[in-house]
Design a protein around this motif. Structure first.
Motif, PDB file in Angstrom:
ATOM      1  N   HIS A 108      -6.105 -49.760 -17.837  1.00 21.08           N
ATOM      2  CA  HIS A 108      -4.819 -49.079 -17.780  1.00 21.08           C
ATOM      3  C   HIS A 108      -4.796 -47.987 -16.710  1.00 21.08           C
ATOM      4  CE1 HIS A 108      -0.957 -47.897 -19.548  1.00 21.08           C
ATOM      5  NE2 HIS A 108      -1.302 -46.699 -19.132  1.00 21.08           N
ATOM      6  N   HIS A 112      -2.676 -47.502 -13.006  1.00 21.29           N
ATOM      7  CA  HIS A 112      -1.973 -46.336 -12.425  1.00 21.29           C
ATOM      8  C   HIS A 112      -2.394 -46.162 -10.961  1.00 21.29           C
ATOM      9  CE1 HIS A 112      -0.222 -43.878 -15.895  1.00 21.29           C
ATOM     10  NE2 HIS A 112      -0.744 -44.928 -16.496  1.00 21.29           N
ATOM     11  N   CYS A 206       3.730 -41.649 -19.220  1.00 17.46           N
ATOM     12  CA  CYS A 206       3.059 -42.784 -19.873  1.00 17.46           C
ATOM     13  C   CYS A 206       2.510 -42.359 -21.218  1.00 17.46           C
ATOM     14  CB  CYS A 206       1.928 -43.301 -18.988  1.00 17.46           C
ATOM     15  SG  CYS A 206       1.122 -44.762 -19.658  1.00 17.46           S
ATOM     16  N   HIS A 210      -5.946 -43.123 -21.289  1.00 21.49           N
ATOM     17  CA  HIS A 210      -6.488 -43.095 -19.920  1.00 21.49           C
ATOM     18  C   HIS A 210      -7.842 -42.416 -19.896  1.00 21.49           C
ATOM     19  CE1 HIS A 210      -2.092 -42.993 -19.916  1.00 21.49           C
ATOM     20  NE2 HIS A 210      -2.168 -43.802 -18.880  1.00 21.49           N
TER      21      HIS A 210
HETATM   22 ZN   LIG Z   1      -0.672 -45.055 -18.483  1.00 27.68          ZN
END
Ligand SMILES: [Zn+2]
Length: 415
Positions: A108, A112, A206, A210
């Protein structure tokens, strides 16, 4: 009554794998599910898939197999097995499958960085993100995408990863977010926004999990790029997935290289060479078959006496396939003007009937008639027909039947 929303612990700390919580509700949906007052489990959302793990009570350890967002803002933990003897208010201990979570964070956060790289370099915007078990993909809003663009974005993304930049979580109001120049702004439904800030590189709203530093992504490897309806889809793998994928590629290439007794980088060249050889050999084989069929046809014609002005050739082969007997029938009927060839093969039992051009019978009709009697299927033109028989034993009867009909038919005498 408004139910309180689940407190999402992963919003503040993606590395929280263990937590304490209280059971709010036990549901049968019909799968058993638990709703807790707080959770570190991530529910499927925004392209990132759910966590799995365990919820332990004093007496049991329940396996969490799926986690989803309910419409009321609560997080639903689906369990592998039905729950027994559990009451609302019970204290439980939650434990996330850390390996799976780490993989998701790598993919993920890698996304980004990659999406930002495509913007920085080419102003190509990501319109969707998909995470599958083996690979991830982003869809770019662009009519074209070159191999060079893909490689440049991959290089920049990996430089950002190597620089080990901080990945910070910030909470801002929608008004503040409007002034920050976000890469991605969610639809207007909440006032407070959670921003993921990759230092001096990317800022986007978001709700996912992360890593803390870009170095924890490990690396990003871009794979297939393909045109899709709304743009270009780029597949990628990050972190351990990239290593596992590269390992599998290498194993596959090594196996292929061994077949050619070559180095892995020489496989395309070796494969091309082999394909050329196969094409050339296939051509040679076809030429040889043609020559062989012509020679055999000549020999058969030489030893077949003429009767009623025609040469009737009747033969069943066990060592030739349908294509070979078709070729033979063509040669026989072209080498002489008064030939009727009734041939069969017991390999995938089939029949070929052919006559020289100008002969009076109708091979297509004859084929249909004899096949109807033995339950086969086939047909063709006036001069050439083929068909399949249900079994080899019936071929002989079909050929005899056809020969009888030909012998009874009037013949054309050709000088
Ligand atoms: Zn994200």
């Amino acid at each position: 009554m408004m139910l309180p929303m689940t407190d999402r612990l992963y919003y503040h700390d993606s590395f929280l794998y263990d937590f304490e919580a209280e059971v709010c509700e036990i549901a049968e949906t019909p799968r058993s599910a638990l709703i807790l007052d707080r959770t570190a489990f991530y529910p499927t959302s925004g392209g990132q898939v759910f966590d799995t793990g365990w919820i332990a009570t004093d007496s049991a350890k329940l396996h969490v197999t799926e986690v989803a967002d309910a419409e009321d803002g609560r997080v639903v933990h689906y369990l592998e097995a039905p729950v027994k003897d559990l009451q609302p208010g019970t204290r439980v201990h939650g434990q996330i499958d850390a390996t799976r979570r780490r993989d998701h964070m790598q993919q993920h956060t890698g996304q980004h960085v990659l999406s930002a790289a495509f913007i920085r370099l080419f102003d190509l915007h990501t319109v969707s993100f998909h995470m599958a078990d083996e690979y991830c993909s982003i869809d770019l809003d662009t009519p074209t995408l070159t191999k060079e663009q893909v490689e440049s974005a991959e290089r920049l993304a990996n430089e950002i990863i190597l620089e080990n930049r901080p990945v910070d979580i910030r909470f801002v109001t929608r008004e503040e977010a409007g002034k920050l120049g976000l890469r991605k702004l969610p639809p207007a439904e909440r006032d407070a926004l959670r921003l993921i800030d990759i230092r001096d590189f990317d800022l986007s709203a978001c709700g996912g999990t992360h890593v803390r530093q870009t170095g924890q992504i490990g690396c990003v490897m871009l794979r297939k790029a393909e045109k899709v309806r709304q743009g270009w889809r780029v597949e990628f793998v990050a972190g351990q997935r990239a290593v596992a994928t590269a390992r599998r590629d290498f194993t596959t290439l090594t196996e292929a290289a061994a077949l050619f007794s070559a180095h892995i980088y020489d496989i395309p060249q070796q494969a091309r060479k082999s394909l050329d050889e196969i094409r050339s050999l296939r051509k040679q084989a076809e030429q040889s078959q043609e020559q062989l069929a012509a020679a055999q046809a000549a020999a058969i014609l030489a030893e077949t006496p003429e009767a009623n002005g025609r040469k009737l050739i009747l033969h069943t082969f066990s060592d030739r396939d349908l294509n070979a007997i078709k070729l033979l029938a063509q040669k026989l009927t072209r080498l002489a003007p008064n030939v009727v060839a009734l041939l069969a093969t017991t390999q995938q039992p089939s029949l070929v009937f052919a006559q020289s051009a100008g002969q009076p019978s109708d091979m297509g009709a004859l084929m249909k008639e004899v096949l109807a009697k033995i339950g086969g299927r086939g047909g063709g033109s006036k001069d050439m027909a083929q068909g399949g028989a249900p079994d080899a034993e019936k071929l002989r009867a079909a050929l005899d039947e056809a020969a009888t009909r030909i012998r009874g038919a009037p013949s054309t005498h050709t000088a």
